[in-house]
Design a protein around this motif. Sequence first.
Motif, PDB file in Angstrom:
ATOM      1  N   PRO A  81       0.999  -1.163   0.253  1.00 14.14           N
ATOM      2  CA  PRO A  81      -0.130   0.522   0.095  1.00 14.14           C
ATOM      3  C   PRO A  81       1.264   0.902   0.134  1.00 14.14           C
ATOM      4  O   PRO A  81       2.199   1.322   0.474  1.00 14.14           O
ATOM      5  CB  PRO A  81      -0.725  -0.333   1.434  1.00 14.14           C
ATOM      6  CG  PRO A  81      -0.077  -1.291   1.750  1.00 14.14           C
ATOM      7  CD  PRO A  81       0.302  -2.190   1.148  1.00 14.14           C
ATOM      8  N   ALA A  82       0.094   2.167  -0.708  1.00 13.01           N
ATOM      9  CA  ALA A  82       1.087   3.694  -0.780  1.00 13.01           C
ATOM     10  C   ALA A  82       1.140   4.768   0.641  1.00 13.01           C
ATOM     11  O   ALA A  82       2.088   5.435   1.376  1.00 13.01           O
ATOM     12  CB  ALA A  82       1.073   4.609  -2.399  1.00 13.01           C
ATOM     13  N   ILE A 112       5.483  -1.517  -5.544  1.00 16.37           N
ATOM     14  CA  ILE A 112       4.221  -1.215  -6.740  1.00 16.37           C
ATOM     15  C   ILE A 112       3.506  -0.987  -6.001  1.00 16.37           C
ATOM     16  O   ILE A 112       2.909  -2.158  -4.397  1.00 16.37           O
ATOM     17  CB  ILE A 112       3.773  -2.591  -7.589  1.00 16.37           C
ATOM     18  CG1 ILE A 112       4.807  -3.323  -8.202  1.00 16.37           C
ATOM     19  CG2 ILE A 112       2.013  -1.825  -8.190  1.00 16.37           C
ATOM     20  CD1 ILE A 112       5.587  -2.751  -9.709  1.00 16.37           C
ATOM     21  N   PHE A 113       3.439   0.156  -5.625  1.00 19.18           N
ATOM     22  CA  PHE A 113       2.310   1.007  -5.030  1.00 19.18           C
ATOM     23  C   PHE A 113       0.599   0.755  -5.461  1.00 19.18           C
ATOM     24  O   PHE A 113       0.165   0.944  -6.422  1.00 19.18           O
ATOM     25  CB  PHE A 113       2.596   2.351  -4.791  1.00 19.18           C
ATOM     26  CG  PHE A 113       3.744   2.640  -4.725  1.00 19.18           C
ATOM     27  CD1 PHE A 113       4.462   2.488  -3.316  1.00 19.18           C
ATOM     28  CD2 PHE A 113       5.014   3.316  -5.029  1.00 19.18           C
ATOM     29  CE1 PHE A 113       5.459   1.909  -1.929  1.00 19.18           C
ATOM     30  CE2 PHE A 113       6.379   2.987  -4.554  1.00 19.18           C
ATOM     31  CZ  PHE A 113       6.405   2.545  -3.128  1.00 19.18           C
ATOM     32  N   ALA A 114       0.165   0.295  -3.959  1.00 19.28           N
ATOM     33  CA  ALA A 114      -1.801   0.473  -4.388  1.00 19.28           C
ATOM     34  C   ALA A 114      -2.114   1.075  -3.644  1.00 19.28           C
ATOM     35  O   ALA A 114      -1.401   1.665  -2.777  1.00 19.28           O
ATOM     36  CB  ALA A 114      -1.551  -1.112  -3.643  1.00 19.28           C
ATOM     37  N   ALA A 120      -9.500  -5.800  -3.983  1.00 20.53           N
ATOM     38  CA  ALA A 120      -9.782  -4.931  -4.681  1.00 20.53           C
ATOM     39  C   ALA A 120      -8.825  -3.650  -5.758  1.00 20.53           C
ATOM     40  O   ALA A 120      -7.517  -3.824  -6.362  1.00 20.53           O
ATOM     41  CB  ALA A 120     -11.361  -4.404  -5.178  1.00 20.53           C
ATOM     42  N   THR A 121      -7.909  -3.316  -4.450  1.00 17.16           N
ATOM     43  CA  THR A 121      -6.968  -1.916  -4.439  1.00 17.16           C
ATOM     44  C   THR A 121      -5.702  -3.014  -4.718  1.00 17.16           C
ATOM     45  O   THR A 121      -4.698  -2.340  -5.725  1.00 17.16           O
ATOM     46  CB  THR A 121      -6.881  -0.677  -3.260  1.00 17.16           C
ATOM     47  OG1 THR A 121      -6.535  -1.727  -2.753  1.00 17.16           O
ATOM     48  CG2 THR A 121      -7.754  -0.234  -3.569  1.00 17.16           C
ATOM     49  N   LEU A 122      -5.567  -4.320  -4.397  1.00 14.97           N
ATOM     50  CA  LEU A 122      -4.056  -4.721  -4.809  1.00 14.97           C
ATOM     51  C   LEU A 122      -4.153  -5.762  -6.003  1.00 14.97           C
ATOM     52  O   LEU A 122      -3.216  -5.067  -6.603  1.00 14.97           O
ATOM     53  CB  LEU A 122      -3.839  -5.818  -3.187  1.00 14.97           C
ATOM     54  CG  LEU A 122      -3.384  -4.742  -1.570  1.00 14.97           C
ATOM     55  CD1 LEU A 122      -4.174  -6.642  -0.815  1.00 14.97           C
ATOM     56  CD2 LEU A 122      -2.352  -5.177  -1.949  1.00 14.97           C
ATOM     57  N   GLU A 123      -5.134  -5.947  -6.216  1.00 16.60           N
ATOM     58  CA  GLU A 123      -5.537  -6.682  -7.755  1.00 16.60           C
ATOM     59  C   GLU A 123      -5.314  -5.568  -9.000  1.00 16.60           C
ATOM     60  O   GLU A 123      -4.266  -5.836  -9.873  1.00 16.60           O
ATOM     61  CB  GLU A 123      -7.004  -7.475  -7.375  1.00 16.60           C
ATOM     62  CG  GLU A 123      -6.896  -8.095  -8.947  1.00 16.60           C
ATOM     63  CD  GLU A 123      -8.166  -8.703  -9.195  1.00 16.60           C
ATOM     64  OE1 GLU A 123      -9.147  -8.617  -7.975  1.00 16.60           O
ATOM     65  OE2 GLU A 123      -8.293  -9.947  -9.835  1.00 16.60           O
ATOM     66  N   ALA A 174       4.591 -10.849  -4.503  1.00 20.50           N
ATOM     67  CA  ALA A 174       4.275 -11.544  -3.407  1.00 20.50           C
ATOM     68  C   ALA A 174       3.470  -9.906  -3.118  1.00 20.50           C
ATOM     69  O   ALA A 174       3.585  -8.861  -3.673  1.00 20.50           O
ATOM     70  CB  ALA A 174       5.911 -11.078  -2.134  1.00 20.50           C
ATOM     71  N   VAL A 175       2.314 -10.033  -1.922  1.00 20.39           N
ATOM     72  CA  VAL A 175       2.111  -8.679  -1.544  1.00 20.39           C
ATOM     73  C   VAL A 175       2.432  -8.585  -0.811  1.00 20.39           C
ATOM     74  O   VAL A 175       2.656  -9.145   1.145  1.00 20.39           O
ATOM     75  CB  VAL A 175       0.736  -9.025  -2.169  1.00 20.39           C
ATOM     76  CG1 VAL A 175      -0.541  -7.985  -0.769  1.00 20.39           C
ATOM     77  CG2 VAL A 175       0.522  -9.220  -3.181  1.00 20.39           C
TER      78      VAL A 175
END
Length: 366
Positions: free
Chosen positions: A83-84, A102-104, A116-119, A128-129
């Motif tokens: 997450p950002a 990678i910023f969600a 949804a925001t991660l996808e 990885a997340v």
Amino acid sequence: MSAIGMLDLRAEYAELRAEIDQAVLRVLASGHFVLGPEGSALEAELAAMTGAAHAVAVASGTDALHLALRAAGIGPGDDVVVPAFTFIATAEAVTYTGARPIFADIDAASFNATAATLEAALTPATRAVIVVHLYGQCAEMPAIAALCASRGIILIEDCAQAIGADYDGRAAGAWGAFGCFSFYPTKNLGAYGDAGLVTVRDPGDAERVRMLRHHGSRQTYQHEIVGYNSRLDELQAAILRVKLPQLARFNEARRRAAARYRAGLDGSGVVLPAEHGHGLHVYHQFTIRSARRDALRAALGESGIASAVYYPLPVHRQPAYAASVGALELPASDAAAASVLSLPIHPYLREADVDRVCAVLRDAKP
Ligand SMILES: *Cc1c(COP(=O)(O)O)cnc(C)c1O
């Protein structure tokens, strides 16, 4: 009138002083300072508390994230979605491995990333997340775990602000392949220095974190891989073991303060933090939102009341990352950064103090 701080670590020490002093003296007399019985006992206690299969104590929450990523095999060429709207350490840990963060975006009401925001942020190279349970409330873990499982993506939890929280009865740290905890002094379970811990599901992963924290070694002077020096010291472990039995009571006191803020600020025009109702919010922060944030903050300051903005810039807008990220628009993260205000909350906050904070916020002139 006395000042109201964001937290009161001196009150905590005053209450627990006899036990803490005894624990510190026990370690000093033992002559055993790094990787010893206190650290092992803390690991067992944290595994039991979270329901995770394994726990490995490390030197900080940042190291917990870094070593979890390394144990998962993340490295150059990999992408990791984060997450950002979080503390920069979540992203830094990814950068340390040579992978790319990678910023969600987040959900505006919960301040957390969602499935949804991660996808929406996934790339072909995402391996990885890292999901962050910001301010003490778990992200929507069933949907996020399902997303990661369906894509074969490793799920890592940043539990730095959420020790003791759960989602549908499953603890923060027990959802992902790894759960990364910080015991920085200001966290809900704080050491008297830096400290951290990784909860781990898979025994092989746990063994890798153990090796990585200790120069890649399982046996003295046998180094199977290149590792780090990221061991927890026995003094911090012993202090944490005095405080751990108090954590549920401390978190309950935070929840009581939060409930009083809710009642006191009802109808005041500020947006109160939402509880999703799927488990315990442990209120590492009580964070309101307001378009008048800066004016409210000034009014509090004039009354001797501390407040804080976590975080004034989302990570993708930090100078350290902005150039490499380019033109990325994450509107909910930007909106949160522009409007959030965290109020004093800690186990020793008095009801009269909460009432004073509420009165100042209600009276602040538009
Ligand atoms: C505190 C924190 C960290 C880093 O923990 P340290 O122990 O300070 O290294 C990481 N992520 C989040 C969300 C935090 O709040």
